[in-house]
Design a protein around this motif. Structure first.
Motif, PDB file in Angstrom:
ATOM      1  N   ARG A 145      20.111  19.811 -50.363  1.00 11.33           N
ATOM      2  CA  ARG A 145      20.691  19.194 -49.166  1.00 11.33           C
ATOM      3  C   ARG A 145      22.179  19.015 -49.442  1.00 11.33           C
ATOM      4  NH1 ARG A 145      17.755  14.026 -47.431  1.00 11.33           N
ATOM      5  NH2 ARG A 145      18.470  14.629 -45.355  1.00 11.33           N
ATOM      6  N   ALA A 146      23.011  19.651 -48.658  1.00 13.35           N
ATOM      7  CA  ALA A 146      24.455  19.607 -48.927  1.00 13.35           C
ATOM      8  C   ALA A 146      25.213  19.621 -47.614  1.00 13.35           C
ATOM      9  CB  ALA A 146      24.865  20.808 -49.774  1.00 13.35           C
ATOM     10  N   GLU A 147      26.366  18.933 -47.599  1.00 12.56           N
ATOM     11  CA  GLU A 147      27.154  18.856 -46.367  1.00 12.56           C
ATOM     12  C   GLU A 147      28.637  18.941 -46.691  1.00 12.56           C
ATOM     13  OE1 GLU A 147      25.814  15.751 -43.611  1.00 12.56           O
ATOM     14  OE2 GLU A 147      27.928  15.460 -43.066  1.00 12.56           O
ATOM     15  N   PHE A 148      29.343  19.774 -45.954  1.00 12.16           N
ATOM     16  CA  PHE A 148      30.787  19.917 -46.130  1.00 12.16           C
ATOM     17  C   PHE A 148      31.515  18.646 -45.676  1.00 12.16           C
ATOM     18  CE2 PHE A 148      34.628  21.047 -43.522  1.00 12.16           C
ATOM     19  CZ  PHE A 148      35.511  21.110 -44.584  1.00 12.16           C
ATOM     20  N   VAL A 149      32.463  18.181 -46.509  1.00  9.21           N
ATOM     21  CA  VAL A 149      33.304  17.043 -46.118  1.00  9.21           C
ATOM     22  C   VAL A 149      34.756  17.408 -46.424  1.00  9.21           C
ATOM     23  CG1 VAL A 149      33.847  14.599 -46.498  1.00  9.21           C
ATOM     24  CG2 VAL A 149      31.462  15.367 -46.621  1.00  9.21           C
ATOM     25  N   ASP A 150      35.638  17.198 -45.461  1.00  4.74           N
ATOM     26  CA  ASP A 150      37.065  17.466 -45.652  1.00  4.74           C
ATOM     27  C   ASP A 150      37.710  16.253 -46.324  1.00  4.74           C
ATOM     28  OD1 ASP A 150      39.907  17.688 -45.181  1.00  4.74           O
ATOM     29  OD2 ASP A 150      39.402  19.283 -43.741  1.00  4.74           O
ATOM     30  N   ALA A 151      38.399  16.482 -47.462  1.00  2.00           N
ATOM     31  CA  ALA A 151      38.989  15.358 -48.198  1.00  2.00           C
ATOM     32  C   ALA A 151      40.112  14.685 -47.423  1.00  2.00           C
ATOM     33  CB  ALA A 151      39.502  15.824 -49.554  1.00  2.00           C
ATOM     34  N   SER A 163      53.202  16.958 -53.082  1.00  3.30           N
ATOM     35  CA  SER A 163      52.643  16.360 -54.292  1.00  3.30           C
ATOM     36  C   SER A 163      52.421  14.885 -54.008  1.00  3.30           C
ATOM     37  CB  SER A 163      53.635  16.569 -55.443  1.00  3.30           C
ATOM     38  OG  SER A 163      53.072  16.147 -56.643  1.00  3.30           O
ATOM     39  N   ALA A 164      51.487  14.643 -53.101  1.00  2.00           N
ATOM     40  CA  ALA A 164      51.354  13.315 -52.517  1.00  2.00           C
ATOM     41  C   ALA A 164      50.727  12.318 -53.488  1.00  2.00           C
ATOM     42  CB  ALA A 164      50.510  13.415 -51.250  1.00  2.00           C
ATOM     43  N   GLU A 184      23.183   8.127 -50.331  1.00  2.00           N
ATOM     44  CA  GLU A 184      21.931   7.355 -50.223  1.00  2.00           C
ATOM     45  C   GLU A 184      20.773   8.246 -49.765  1.00  2.00           C
ATOM     46  OE1 GLU A 184      22.973   4.034 -47.740  1.00  2.00           O
ATOM     47  OE2 GLU A 184      24.154   3.205 -49.421  1.00  2.00           O
ATOM     48  N   GLN A 185      21.104   9.226 -48.941  1.00  2.00           N
ATOM     49  CA  GLN A 185      20.052  10.165 -48.480  1.00  2.00           C
ATOM     50  C   GLN A 185      19.904  11.347 -49.430  1.00  2.00           C
ATOM     51  OE1 GLN A 185      20.486  11.165 -44.131  1.00  2.00           O
ATOM     52  NE2 GLN A 185      22.328   9.928 -44.400  1.00  2.00           N
ATOM     53  N   GLU A 186      20.571  11.257 -50.586  1.00  4.11           N
ATOM     54  CA  GLU A 186      20.544  12.340 -51.585  1.00  4.11           C
ATOM     55  C   GLU A 186      21.048  13.658 -51.004  1.00  4.11           C
ATOM     56  OE1 GLU A 186      16.872  12.265 -53.804  1.00  4.11           O
ATOM     57  OE2 GLU A 186      17.284  10.224 -54.499  1.00  4.11           O
ATOM     58  N   ILE A 187      22.040  13.530 -50.136  1.00  6.46           N
ATOM     59  CA  ILE A 187      22.745  14.724 -49.645  1.00  6.46           C
ATOM     60  C   ILE A 187      23.976  14.902 -50.532  1.00  6.46           C
ATOM     61  CG2 ILE A 187      24.091  15.682 -47.716  1.00  6.46           C
ATOM     62  CD1 ILE A 187      22.197  14.120 -45.835  1.00  6.46           C
ATOM     63  N   ILE A 188      24.232  16.148 -50.939  1.00  2.00           N
ATOM     64  CA  ILE A 188      25.383  16.414 -51.797  1.00  2.00           C
ATOM     65  C   ILE A 188      26.613  16.677 -50.920  1.00  2.00           C
ATOM     66  CG2 ILE A 188      26.343  17.989 -53.538  1.00  2.00           C
ATOM     67  CD1 ILE A 188      23.414  18.706 -54.283  1.00  2.00           C
ATOM     68  N   PRO A 189      27.603  15.790 -50.937  1.00  2.00           N
ATOM     69  CA  PRO A 189      28.825  16.099 -50.194  1.00  2.00           C
ATOM     70  C   PRO A 189      29.590  17.203 -50.941  1.00  2.00           C
ATOM     71  CG  PRO A 189      28.669  13.748 -50.753  1.00  2.00           C
ATOM     72  CD  PRO A 189      27.649  14.466 -51.567  1.00  2.00           C
ATOM     73  N   VAL A 190      30.030  18.217 -50.210  1.00  2.00           N
ATOM     74  CA  VAL A 190      30.822  19.299 -50.821  1.00  2.00           C
ATOM     75  C   VAL A 190      32.239  19.159 -50.268  1.00  2.00           C
ATOM     76  CG1 VAL A 190      31.057  21.777 -51.155  1.00  2.00           C
ATOM     77  CG2 VAL A 190      28.780  20.756 -50.969  1.00  2.00           C
ATOM     78  N   VAL A 191      33.114  18.637 -51.126  1.00  2.00           N
ATOM     79  CA  VAL A 191      34.414  18.152 -50.664  1.00  2.00           C
ATOM     80  C   VAL A 191      35.519  19.125 -51.079  1.00  2.00           C
ATOM     81  CG1 VAL A 191      35.985  16.170 -50.736  1.00  2.00           C
ATOM     82  CG2 VAL A 191      33.529  15.807 -51.047  1.00  2.00           C
ATOM     83  N   THR A 192      36.498  19.312 -50.198  1.00  2.00           N
ATOM     84  CA  THR A 192      37.675  20.118 -50.529  1.00  2.00           C
ATOM     85  C   THR A 192      38.495  19.417 -51.601  1.00  2.00           C
ATOM     86  OG1 THR A 192      38.762  18.931 -48.735  1.00  2.00           O
ATOM     87  CG2 THR A 192      37.986  21.154 -48.238  1.00  2.00           C
ATOM     88  N   GLY A 193      38.820  20.108 -52.682  1.00  2.00           N
ATOM     89  CA  GLY A 193      39.782  19.581 -53.646  1.00  2.00           C
ATOM     90  C   GLY A 193      41.186  19.741 -53.089  1.00  2.00           C
ATOM     91  N   PHE A 194      42.178  19.226 -53.829  1.00  4.59           N
ATOM     92  CA  PHE A 194      43.588  19.525 -53.587  1.00  4.59           C
ATOM     93  C   PHE A 194      44.154  18.859 -52.335  1.00  4.59           C
ATOM     94  CE2 PHE A 194      46.669  23.230 -52.435  1.00  4.59           C
ATOM     95  CZ  PHE A 194      47.679  22.763 -53.242  1.00  4.59           C
ATOM     96  N   VAL A 195      43.377  18.794 -51.244  1.00  2.44           N
ATOM     97  CA  VAL A 195      43.951  18.331 -49.983  1.00  2.44           C
ATOM     98  C   VAL A 195      43.673  16.850 -49.755  1.00  2.44           C
ATOM     99  CG1 VAL A 195      43.704  20.620 -48.956  1.00  2.44           C
ATOM    100  CG2 VAL A 195      41.934  18.935 -48.560  1.00  2.44           C
ATOM    101  N   ALA A 196      44.544  16.235 -48.965  1.00  2.00           N
ATOM    102  CA  ALA A 196      44.403  14.828 -48.611  1.00  2.00           C
ATOM    103  C   ALA A 196      45.115  14.643 -47.274  1.00  2.00           C
ATOM    104  CB  ALA A 196      45.025  13.964 -49.710  1.00  2.00           C
ATOM    105  N   ALA A 197      45.358  13.399 -46.894  1.00  3.87           N
ATOM    106  CA  ALA A 197      46.084  13.156 -45.634  1.00  3.87           C
ATOM    107  C   ALA A 197      46.773  11.802 -45.686  1.00  3.87           C
ATOM    108  CB  ALA A 197      45.113  13.213 -44.449  1.00  3.87           C
ATOM    109  N   THR A 198      47.825  11.663 -44.894  1.00  6.44           N
ATOM    110  CA  THR A 198      48.505  10.362 -44.771  1.00  6.44           C
ATOM    111  C   THR A 198      47.611   9.432 -43.952  1.00  6.44           C
ATOM    112  OG1 THR A 198      49.552  10.892 -42.676  1.00  6.44           O
ATOM    113  CG2 THR A 198      50.733  11.582 -44.670  1.00  6.44           C
ATOM    114  N   PRO A 199      47.961   8.142 -43.906  1.00 10.76           N
ATOM    115  CA  PRO A 199      47.142   7.221 -43.089  1.00 10.76           C
ATOM    116  C   PRO A 199      47.060   7.664 -41.628  1.00 10.76           C
ATOM    117  CG  PRO A 199      48.631   5.983 -44.502  1.00 10.76           C
ATOM    118  CD  PRO A 199      49.008   7.422 -44.659  1.00 10.76           C
ATOM    119  N   ASN A 200      48.051   8.431 -41.161  1.00 10.65           N
ATOM    120  CA  ASN A 200      47.998   8.941 -39.776  1.00 10.65           C
ATOM    121  C   ASN A 200      47.254  10.252 -39.655  1.00 10.65           C
ATOM    122  OD1 ASN A 200      49.667   6.848 -39.168  1.00 10.65           O
ATOM    123  ND2 ASN A 200      51.532   8.078 -39.413  1.00 10.65           N
TER     124      ASN A 200
END
Ligand code: ADP
Ligand code: ASP
Ligand code: MG
Length: 495
Positions: A145-151, A163-164, A184-200
């Motif tokens: 069980r896996a789900e894509f998540v954007d960092a 270079s935030a 908690e549901q034992e789903i594996i989040p598959v997260v993008t490395g390297f990227v992030a975002a400002t508070p906006n």
């Protein structure tokens, strides 16, 4: 709970991704609360950045060619893993949309003739955003069980786009809110490395090689038991294997040792990776995706095993800047003014060395910062230069720093002498030397042409390949050695 980060070569083609899927399955069977962080496919981030820079220079062909490469590589791997036609169509649509976004951004850069850091952050982060959904689908195809998540939803940073710097509290809150319900549901989040975002929500990136840092940030935010960095070598080695083929994997390193090695160029870990782990005392394992049975290197707060010198590394593309003159002797504040002038240019200094006579201060910094810093220094000392109290500021290019690292060097006599003998015997000249007060690092400035030979000779001198005797018990130096003993911050020009 564990965070598993996979580097570019671990997801570089279908065969590598199959191996990564195998490792994730094995690790998730051990601990179902598993987060996966992935880099872009190897070479993709370079391709994105090259295309954007070419677009800025008016070259539109480069991004059109890159478009084909991006489509080909990502569709190929999607097709290799996803059997379900609906899922494959959906995934293919996402890939096409991302690549269209890349093309539109590059076109805008070409029209404007300008590439801002903000624009480059968006473009350079597309590789992770292309690959992570495919890896998530490949894991699902394997029955996990896996789900894509954007960092961009998890890691909150300032607006230093290229270079935030992460804002830890906001990152912790966002990460826990988004990932804990999945875990908690034992789903594996598959997260993008390297990227992030400002508070906006404006996209940022964490600097080249920053996916390791992403893994550590998420590990700390989730209070993980372990952060695993999966790469293409058997852990942190005693030297860069491309320079020293018989470099050996180190079973254990302290955070401090790993940070010193990373800071001075050991590419296997991003230099900031250790920071979030130190805060929460989380061990980092560096392991080989293609040799998963091997335990690799464990990076922890304190290490038990000895070895005065553990590893060495080299950082290239540097310049040695010297501020010298008789008028400096005994004049207070010269060093402060020197480094204030350097800081005003936003340059970071890698090594400082001052002659005890106080007639010169020399320091090493990245080549790209040299012209600005030299101009800033000449302005800061214009009065002294006019009065000939300070000679001109001199810059020597093609410099490297070889850093010798090991906490066991502290209190082990004869290390510096052995180092200088190893180089002196082969006629290699040390331009300057500095030892941190922690005594876990001795840095040597050398001519670039001598770098690889120096690394090999030092590796041999301390028997880091571990042939025969171990360097924990190396014999004291013989007294005939012509090598000078090192003093902290001693300048050895012409030694
Ligand atoms: P990834 O894509 O997995 O993040 P990197 O290319 O960023 O991998 O880092 C791994 C590479 O770092 C290795 O293939 C090796 O060539 C290089 N490297 C340099 N110094 C060292 C070292 N001391 N130990 C291990 N690898 C090193
Ligand atoms: N893909 C990014 C880079 O090449 C981040 C990483 O690989 O860690 O710099
Ligand atoms: Mg890397």
């Amino acid at each position: 709970m564990q965070v598993l980060k996979f580097g570019g070569t671990s997801v570089g083609n279908a065969k590598a991704i199959a191996q990564t899927v195998f490792v994730v399955a094995e690790q998730a069977a051990r601990d179902p609360h598993t987060v996966v962080v992935t880099s872009a496919m190897s070479g993709v981030t370079d391709l994105l950045i090259d295309s954007a820079r070419a677009a800025e220079a008016g070259d539109r062909q480069r991004y059109r060619d890159a478009r084909q490469t991006l489509l080909g590589r990502h569709h190929d791997v999607a097709e290799a893993f996803v059997g379900d036609l609906d899922e494959l169509n959906r995934l293919g649509g996402e890939i096409d949309e991302r690549v269209r976004e890349f093309e539109r951004l590059c076109m805008a850069v070409a029209i404007l003739g300008e590439l801002t850091d903000r624009g480059l952050a968006v473009i350079s982060g597309l590789g992770e955003r292309l690959l992570a959904p495919i890896l998530a689908a490949a894991l699902r195809a394997r029955g996990l069980r896996a789900e894509f998540v954007d960092a961009g939803e998890l890691i909150v940073t300032d607006d230093n786009f290229a270079s935030a710097a992460p804002q830890m509290e906001a990152t912790r809150a966002a990460t826990r809110a988004r990932l804990l319900p999945l875990l908690e549901q034992e789903i594996i989040p598959v997260v993008t490395g390297f990227v992030a975002a400002t508070p906006n929500g404006i996209p940022t990136v964490l600097g080249r090689g920053g996916s390791d840092y992403s893994g550590a940030l998420l590990g700390a935010a989730l209070d993980a038991d372990e952060i695993q960095i999966w790469t293409d070598v058997d852990g942190v080695l005693t030297a860069d294997p491309r320079i020293v083929p018989d470099a050996r994997s180190l079973p254990e390193l302290s955070y401090n040792e790993a940070a010193e090695l990373a800071y001075f160029g050991a590419k296997v870990l991003h230099p900031k990776t250790m920071l979030p782990a130190i805060d929460r005392g989380i061990p980092i394992s560096v392991r080989n995706t293609f040799n998963p049975a091997f335990p690799g290197t464990r990076v922890v707060a304190r290490t038990s095993n000895g070895g005065a010198v553990k590893a060495l590394t080299v950082i290239r593309g540097l310049t040695l800047v010297t501020v010298a003159g008789r008028g400096m002797m005994g004049v207070p504040g010269i060093a402060a003014r020197t480094f204030a002038a350097v800081a005003a240019q936003g340059a970071s200094v890698l090594m400082i060395s001052q002659a005890s006579s106080e007639q010169s201060i020399c320091f090493v910094l990245p080549e790209g910062d040299t012209a600005r810093v030299a101009a800033g220094l000449e302005e800061a000392f214009s009065v002294e230069i006019r009065r000939r109290l300070i000679d001109r500021v001199t810059c020597e290019s093609d410099i490297v720093i070889v850093a010798v690292v090991g906490e066991g060097m502290k209190g082990t006599p004869g290390i510096a002498a052995r180092l200088f003998s190893a180089l002196g015997e082969h006629g290699l000249n040390v331009i300057a030397v500095a030892q941190g007060s922690s005594e876990s690092n001795i840095s040597l400035a050398l001519a670039a042409a001598d770098a690889d030979a120096a690394v090999r000779y030092i590796h041999d001198a301390f028997n880091l390949a571990g042939k025969g005797n171990c360097n924990t018990q190396y014999p004291m130096l013989n007294t005939h050695s012509a090598a000078p003993a090192a003093t902290k911050g001693m300048s050895l020009r012409g030694a």
